[in-house]
Design a protein around this motif. Structure first.
Motif, PDB file in Angstrom:
ATOM      1  N   ILE A   1       0.843  -1.204   0.000  1.00 34.95           N
ATOM      2  CA  ILE A   1       0.000   0.000   0.000  1.00 34.95           C
ATOM      3  C   ILE A   1       0.877   1.252   0.000  1.00 34.95           C
ATOM      4  CG2 ILE A   1      -1.708   1.330   1.303  1.00 34.95           C
ATOM      5  CD1 ILE A   1      -2.645  -1.488   2.417  1.00 34.95           C
ATOM      6  N   ALA A   2       1.872   1.286   0.876  1.00 33.37           N
ATOM      7  CA  ALA A   2       2.761   2.447   0.978  1.00 33.37           C
ATOM      8  C   ALA A   2       3.508   2.685  -0.338  1.00 33.37           C
ATOM      9  CB  ALA A   2       3.754   2.252   2.119  1.00 33.37           C
ATOM     10  N   SER A   3       3.861   1.623  -1.026  1.00 37.07           N
ATOM     11  CA  SER A   3       4.597   1.741  -2.290  1.00 37.07           C
ATOM     12  C   SER A   3       3.767   2.415  -3.371  1.00 37.07           C
ATOM     13  CB  SER A   3       5.031   0.358  -2.775  1.00 37.07           C
ATOM     14  OG  SER A   3       5.914  -0.222  -1.850  1.00 37.07           O
ATOM     15  N   ARG A   4       2.463   2.352  -3.259  1.00 35.69           N
ATOM     16  CA  ARG A   4       1.578   2.965  -4.247  1.00 35.69           C
ATOM     17  C   ARG A   4       1.291   4.432  -3.948  1.00 35.69           C
ATOM     18  NH1 ARG A   4      -3.705  -0.086  -4.281  1.00 35.69           N
ATOM     19  NH2 ARG A   4      -4.166   1.462  -5.871  1.00 35.69           N
ATOM     20  N   TRP A   5       1.650   4.906  -2.754  1.00 34.38           N
ATOM     21  CA  TRP A   5       1.293   6.274  -2.365  1.00 34.38           C
ATOM     22  C   TRP A   5       1.987   7.265  -3.295  1.00 34.38           C
ATOM     23  CZ3 TRP A   5      -2.614   6.490   0.841  1.00 34.38           C
ATOM     24  CH2 TRP A   5      -3.029   7.757   1.271  1.00 34.38           C
ATOM     25  N   PRO A   6       1.252   8.175  -3.937  1.00 34.77           N
ATOM     26  CA  PRO A   6       1.841   9.019  -4.988  1.00 34.77           C
ATOM     27  C   PRO A   6       2.892  10.014  -4.501  1.00 34.77           C
ATOM     28  CG  PRO A   6      -0.434   9.653  -4.547  1.00 34.77           C
ATOM     29  CD  PRO A   6      -0.179   8.389  -3.783  1.00 34.77           C
ATOM     30  N   ASP A   7       2.868  10.427  -3.242  1.00 33.86           N
ATOM     31  CA  ASP A   7       3.868  11.383  -2.755  1.00 33.86           C
ATOM     32  C   ASP A   7       5.288  10.857  -2.952  1.00 33.86           C
ATOM     33  OD1 ASP A   7       1.300  11.914  -1.535  1.00 33.86           O
ATOM     34  OD2 ASP A   7       2.311  13.363  -0.244  1.00 33.86           O
ATOM     35  N   VAL A   8       5.449   9.551  -2.956  1.00 36.78           N
ATOM     36  CA  VAL A   8       6.774   8.939  -3.108  1.00 36.78           C
ATOM     37  C   VAL A   8       7.411   9.363  -4.441  1.00 36.78           C
ATOM     38  CG1 VAL A   8       7.988   6.724  -3.309  1.00 36.78           C
ATOM     39  CG2 VAL A   8       6.204   7.012  -1.590  1.00 36.78           C
ATOM     40  N   ARG A   9       6.595   9.487  -5.474  1.00 32.16           N
ATOM     41  CA  ARG A   9       7.123   9.887  -6.788  1.00 32.16           C
ATOM     42  C   ARG A   9       7.622  11.321  -6.798  1.00 32.16           C
ATOM     43  NH1 ARG A   9       2.269   8.133  -8.648  1.00 32.16           N
ATOM     44  NH2 ARG A   9       1.872  10.160  -9.560  1.00 32.16           N
ATOM     45  N   PHE A  10       7.196  12.122  -5.826  1.00 29.57           N
ATOM     46  CA  PHE A  10       7.560  13.534  -5.793  1.00 29.57           C
ATOM     47  C   PHE A  10       8.572  13.832  -4.693  1.00 29.57           C
ATOM     48  CE2 PHE A  10       3.437  13.269  -7.844  1.00 29.57           C
ATOM     49  CZ  PHE A  10       3.643  14.042  -8.972  1.00 29.57           C
ATOM     50  N   GLY A  11       9.386  12.850  -4.355  1.00 27.34           N
ATOM     51  CA  GLY A  11      10.456  13.060  -3.389  1.00 27.34           C
ATOM     52  C   GLY A  11      10.080  12.785  -1.950  1.00 27.34           C
ATOM     53  N   GLY A  12       8.850  12.396  -1.696  1.00 30.98           N
ATOM     54  CA  GLY A  12       8.442  12.047  -0.346  1.00 30.98           C
ATOM     55  C   GLY A  12       8.774  10.597  -0.052  1.00 30.98           C
ATOM     56  N   TYR A  13       8.393  10.149   1.109  1.00 29.80           N
ATOM     57  CA  TYR A  13       8.568   8.741   1.441  1.00 29.80           C
ATOM     58  C   TYR A  13       7.520   8.317   2.452  1.00 29.80           C
ATOM     59  CZ  TYR A  13      11.129  10.277   5.646  1.00 29.80           C
ATOM     60  OH  TYR A  13      11.491  10.859   6.837  1.00 29.80           O
ATOM     61  N   MET A  14       7.354   7.029   2.557  1.00 27.96           N
ATOM     62  CA  MET A  14       6.392   6.435   3.485  1.00 27.96           C
ATOM     63  C   MET A  14       7.156   5.593   4.492  1.00 27.96           C
ATOM     64  SD  MET A  14       3.324   7.305   2.366  1.00 27.96           S
ATOM     65  CE  MET A  14       2.144   6.124   2.973  1.00 27.96           C
ATOM     66  N   GLU A  15       6.782   5.712   5.733  1.00 29.62           N
ATOM     67  CA  GLU A  15       7.348   4.862   6.779  1.00 29.62           C
ATOM     68  C   GLU A  15       6.234   3.932   7.253  1.00 29.62           C
ATOM     69  OE1 GLU A  15       8.911   5.579  11.269  1.00 29.62           O
ATOM     70  OE2 GLU A  15       9.759   6.893   9.724  1.00 29.62           O
TER      71      GLU A  15
END
Length: 118
Positions: free
Chosen positions: A92-106
């Protein structure tokens, strides 16, 4: 718990089409999680400039404005999910779109009532 970290102001740098796509992706993920029964809750957090940090200074609480972390990212929100496996939470976290814009999910487990899972 999926902790969402991103760079302050990145959304404002996106075109309207990019913003619509980003928020559309978030809506899609949240709808899927709701329908699957995995969504427990979640919230976006206010801009980090409204943050107050409390630390001990000389044995007394001291309050400062802002997080003032060394990192360029800030905690922007969280989603609490109830998944069968840790791998599903990572999916689920891998799909979060913020990751593509330099963010990350913990991805962090939440302790149960007993707190013995540490």
């Amino acid at each position: 718990m999926l902790l969402i970290f991103n760079r302050p102001g990145f959304v404002e740098e996106l075109s309207q089409a990019e913003r619509d796509e980003l928020f559309g992706e978030v809506q899609t993920i949240m709808k899927e999680l709701t329908e699957s029964g995995e969504l427990v809750g979640g919230e976006a957090l206010a801009d980090p400039t409204r943050t107050r940090t409390v630390r001990a200074r000389d044995g007394l609480p001291a309050v400062t404005d802002g997080p003032f972390l060394e990192a360029k990212e800030h905690l922007a929100g969280y989603v609490t999910v109830d998944c069968e496996t840790p791998e599903r939470a990572v999916e689920i976290a891998s799909r979060w779109p913020d990751v593509r814009f330099g963010g990350y999910m913990e991805v962090r487990a939440v302790l149960g009532d007993g707190g013995t899972e540490m």
